[in-house]
Design a protein around this motif. Structure first.
Motif, short mmCIF file in Angstrom:
data_model
loop_
_atom_site.label_atom_id
_atom_site.label_comp_id
_atom_site.label_asym_id
_atom_site.label_seq_id
_atom_site.Cartn_x
_atom_site.Cartn_y
_atom_site.Cartn_z
N THR A 234 1.35 -0.72 4.26
CA THR A 234 2.60 -0.76 3.49
C THR A 234 3.60 0.17 4.17
O THR A 234 3.25 1.29 4.50
CB THR A 234 2.38 -0.25 2.04
OG1 THR A 234 1.28 -0.95 1.49
CG2 THR A 234 3.62 -0.44 1.19
N GLU B 114 13.22 -5.89 -0.43
CA GLU B 114 12.45 -5.45 -1.59
C GLU B 114 13.37 -5.04 -2.74
O GLU B 114 13.07 -5.29 -3.91
CB GLU B 114 11.54 -4.27 -1.22
CG GLU B 114 10.37 -4.66 -0.32
CD GLU B 114 9.56 -3.44 0.09
OE1 GLU B 114 8.47 -3.26 -0.45
OE2 GLU B 114 10.04 -2.66 0.97
N ALA C 288 13.65 -6.64 -6.45
CA ALA C 288 13.56 -5.83 -7.66
C ALA C 288 14.72 -6.16 -8.60
O ALA C 288 14.54 -6.32 -9.82
CB ALA C 288 13.56 -4.35 -7.31
N ALA D 298 4.80 5.71 -5.26
CA ALA D 298 4.48 4.33 -5.59
C ALA D 298 2.97 4.20 -5.68
O ALA D 298 2.31 4.05 -4.66
CB ALA D 298 5.04 3.40 -4.52
N GLU E 213 3.50 0.19 -5.83
CA GLU E 213 4.44 -0.32 -6.84
C GLU E 213 5.51 0.69 -7.22
O GLU E 213 5.22 1.85 -7.49
CB GLU E 213 3.66 -0.68 -8.12
CG GLU E 213 2.75 -1.88 -8.00
CD GLU E 213 3.53 -3.15 -7.67
OE1 GLU E 213 4.56 -3.39 -8.33
OE2 GLU E 213 3.11 -3.89 -6.76
N ASN F 282 8.83 1.00 -10.03
CA ASN F 282 9.53 0.39 -11.17
C ASN F 282 10.76 -0.37 -10.66
O ASN F 282 11.67 0.24 -10.08
CB ASN F 282 9.90 1.52 -12.12
CG ASN F 282 10.72 1.08 -13.33
OD1 ASN F 282 11.07 -0.10 -13.45
ND2 ASN F 282 11.03 2.03 -14.20
N ARG G 54 8.72 5.41 -0.30
CA ARG G 54 7.73 5.45 -1.38
C ARG G 54 6.78 6.63 -1.16
O ARG G 54 5.61 6.46 -0.76
CB ARG G 54 6.98 4.14 -1.57
CG ARG G 54 6.59 3.36 -0.40
CD ARG G 54 5.96 2.00 -0.77
NE ARG G 54 6.58 0.98 0.04
CZ ARG G 54 7.24 -0.07 -0.45
NH1 ARG G 54 7.31 -0.27 -1.73
NH2 ARG G 54 7.82 -0.91 0.36
#
Lengths: 432, 432
Positions: free
Chosen positions: B64, B72, B76, B163, B167, B169, B186
């Motif tokens: 990642t 991304e 989102a 993250a 992940e 939010n 992240r």
């Protein structure tokens, strides 16, 4: 002899980067000692203060009062050379006048929805000013720290100053008088910081503590931060001089040495586009060092932390100056404004060949408490804003709440804060 | 049940003073762990960052990317309820508009001697915004922290957000997009703070770090302070409501609970001149607690730190409010302006019965990052001034130096700084 950095050299970037991160202070870990002193003063108040003052300052509060009386201040004023009093008064008038312009204004207004918004400034209720004892006990610093607080409207300014065997530099008391500071205690060190933060039987607590001090004072300020506000923790002083070849080398050597005499950790840097001039300044520094009373300190500072940086042209000095982010920056060039436009990181700028930094230390009117150690990248010198705080104000009627409430409910719910949503919904007879 | 304090009681001052100094946070000593993490990231850069992120967040930077891509962020934004996007946009417009009014103006002038003086404001070059992960990952906080930086003109705003397993939010990324933040990594914890302060191969260092975080983040911010600037270290949230008997008890109970649901250490206080109303609010709190999703947190906060203070008249509330120095102060009374005139210590004031504090959390336009734990006595909420710094400017010609120089020489000599005196004297052909 200071180091010489040649921008045209292949290794310049490496050497400059290393130069930028050189530590100029030995950091003493005095946290544990300071923690004990603070806790003790917090619990035992005046009794602890008396014990520490006896031990560290050799002063006996059973025979000498902790508070300095008005009569003692009168006597101090009388003891100081009238020429010095006059110079302090000139400085005070100029500092006060300049700082008055920094006073922020309240801003209350209604927006197009009829929502009342505002920023209201109030002075901090009580401020403590730490003044070091001994040779670092500077009357000019009393003016620089106290006058912006006066201008801000701080109702209570308390000064603490350690008094070895009871003695306080009379010029410091005279400066306090000129700055309107009447509440003065002969205490110092971590115990004085603790007394200001938590109060004792004799001393009511303050809300913020400012002023320079040794490692113990600095550590104590860090430890009481949160209970009270503190100003920046100042490191050794610095000057960066950007100069072309059309200067008298002696003038700029004198400026570099004025910084260097403060402390062995002080730093003086010259950037010039004229290598021959750079060499002439180096020679002038060596000559002048011979006649200075603090030549040991100045020589050590210049040898260990001084630098001459030779650049191809003056424009190349600007990005270097922004990386150095000096406390003091002198622009001794033909067109200082052209360079100044590109400077973003500097505590204070001294413009042109006739503005030695020393004028700013005393009588320029601007403040001499400035960000050191590259912190001009993110902070400002001391001023009126350090003695006031802003309260924001919001005022809605039923109509404005109807207009804005639903969006607040949406956001509160999306953040999973349903009591937040309910606090608005309940007033609008909506579901939270 | 919160405590009840009766101002008319003989022991009120003792109980109120004790209440004021109650600690609401367990202070974890994580300094040693944090020191190790910071040193490691400083030395090993990305490699250390990857190891700590794998260990603490379960994220693998070999599969990642550390940086969040524009695609991304697009995804989102698409994933978030359009109603939430719309509410965030409304909030952003209002926050930006309000904060524009806080932008300080340069002030350059000449005094009566012809001395040029000035204050020049510049934006901080690069700011890092820490956003917590998990349930405390609030999009509204992204707006509140990033928009004043945008208004100030900060050229580079970097966001870090841990993250868990990759992940983030989506609403946080959407808020970043709305606030114009494009550089996002992240990462979280002390390692993210270290990366922002010192830089790594991937992340260029910043000059200031802002935003809330857990004990590790707070300790890391304290430790890197000096290398970079930091904002205040925020404690648990507080509200003080001053209310007369003419309010709906349910409205104010909802406001007290909106604060209490934040954290078990949050604090909600009601001061009223109507004891019956106070009892009615207490009863309403108990009723409402039953329906809240975060009732466990809210109930603990109200039980451990909540208070109802009964005073003889509303004027008596003002000095108490100044001692409490609440982050948020609601004035739910007929004539709020009369009370407001006497308030000097408060982060923000919410005026009248139709201004629940929650409006200020989201869409009022003012900032919701405010001083906690009585620090409104000496500090202000977050604003544009936190993202700019002032350089002071001084400019003398030969004539001005002749006018001011002698006083500077006098003061320098009186302080025993003869290199200072010489730096002026040499330009005036005087003896230093």
């Amino acid at each position: 002899m200071a180091i010489w950095l040649e921008q045209a050299s292949a290794d310049f970037e490496t050497r400059f980067a290393a130069f930028l991160t050189t530590k100029r202070e030995v950091s003493e870990d005095v946290n544990a000692v300071v923690r004990t002193i603070i806790d003790d003063v917090r619990v035992r108040g005046d009794a602890a203060l008396a014990e520490y003052s006896a031990r560290f300052d050799g002063i006996d509060f059973s025979t000498t009062a902790m508070a300095v009386t008005a009569a003692e201040i009168d006597a101090a004023v009388d003891a100081v050379d009238p020429k010095v009093i006059e110079a302090l008064e000139l400085a005070a008038r100029r500092i006060e006048k300049h700082h008055r312009r920094q006073m922020p204004k309240d801003d209350m207004y209604e927006d197009d929805l009829g929502v009342g918004l505002g920023s209201r400034w109030t002075a901090i209720e009580a401020v403590g000013l730490y003044v070091p004892g001994g040779t670092a006990s500077y009357p000019s610093s009393v003016l620089m720290n106290a006058l912006p607080a006066r201008v801000a409207g701080v109702p209570r300014i308390v000064m603490v100053v350690p008094a070895k065997a009871g003695e306080i530099n009379p010029a410091v008391l005279a400066a306090a008088r000129i700055a309107g500071v009447e509440e003065i205690y002969r205490i110092g060190g971590a115990q004085a910081v603790a007394a200001l933060a938590y109060g004792t039987e004799t001393i009511a607590p303050v809300a913020k503590i400012v002023g320079p001090g040794n490692a113990y004072v600095a550590a104590a300020k860090r430890q009481v931060f949160g209970t009270v506000g503190i100003d920046m923790i100042a490191g050794p002083s610095e000057v960066l001089v950007i100069a072309d070849g059309n200067n008298d080398p002696d003038w700029l050597a004198a400026d570099l040495l004025a910084q260097a005499e403060h402390d062995v950790g002080a730093q003086s840097i010259l950037i010039t586009d004229d290598a021959g001039f750079g060499r002439a300044v180096e020679a002038a520094v060596e000559r002048q060092l011979k006649v200075l009373s603090r030549s040991g300190t100045a020589a050590a500072s210049w040898r260990d932390f001084g630098a001459v940086i030779h650049v191809a042209d003056l424009e190349a000095a600007v990005p270097l100056a922004n990386r150095i982010a000096a406390e003091h920056l002198e622009l001794a060039v033909d067109d200082p404004d052209a360079l100044m436009a590109g400077i973003r990181n500097a505590g204070a700028i001294f413009v042109g060949r006739h503005t030695p930094e020393v004028i700013g230390d005393y009588v320029g009117g601007s403040n001499h408490v400035l960000p050191t150690a590259r912190s001009a990248r993110f902070s400002s010198g001391l001023g009126v804003l350090d003695y006031v705080k802003r309260t924001s104000i919001l005022r809605l009627g039923p109509e404005q709440l109807r207009a804005l409430g639903p969006a607040a409910i949406t956001l509160a719910n999306s953040e999973g804060l349903d009591a937040h949503a309910r606090s608005v919904a309940i007033r609008l007879n909506l579901e939270g």
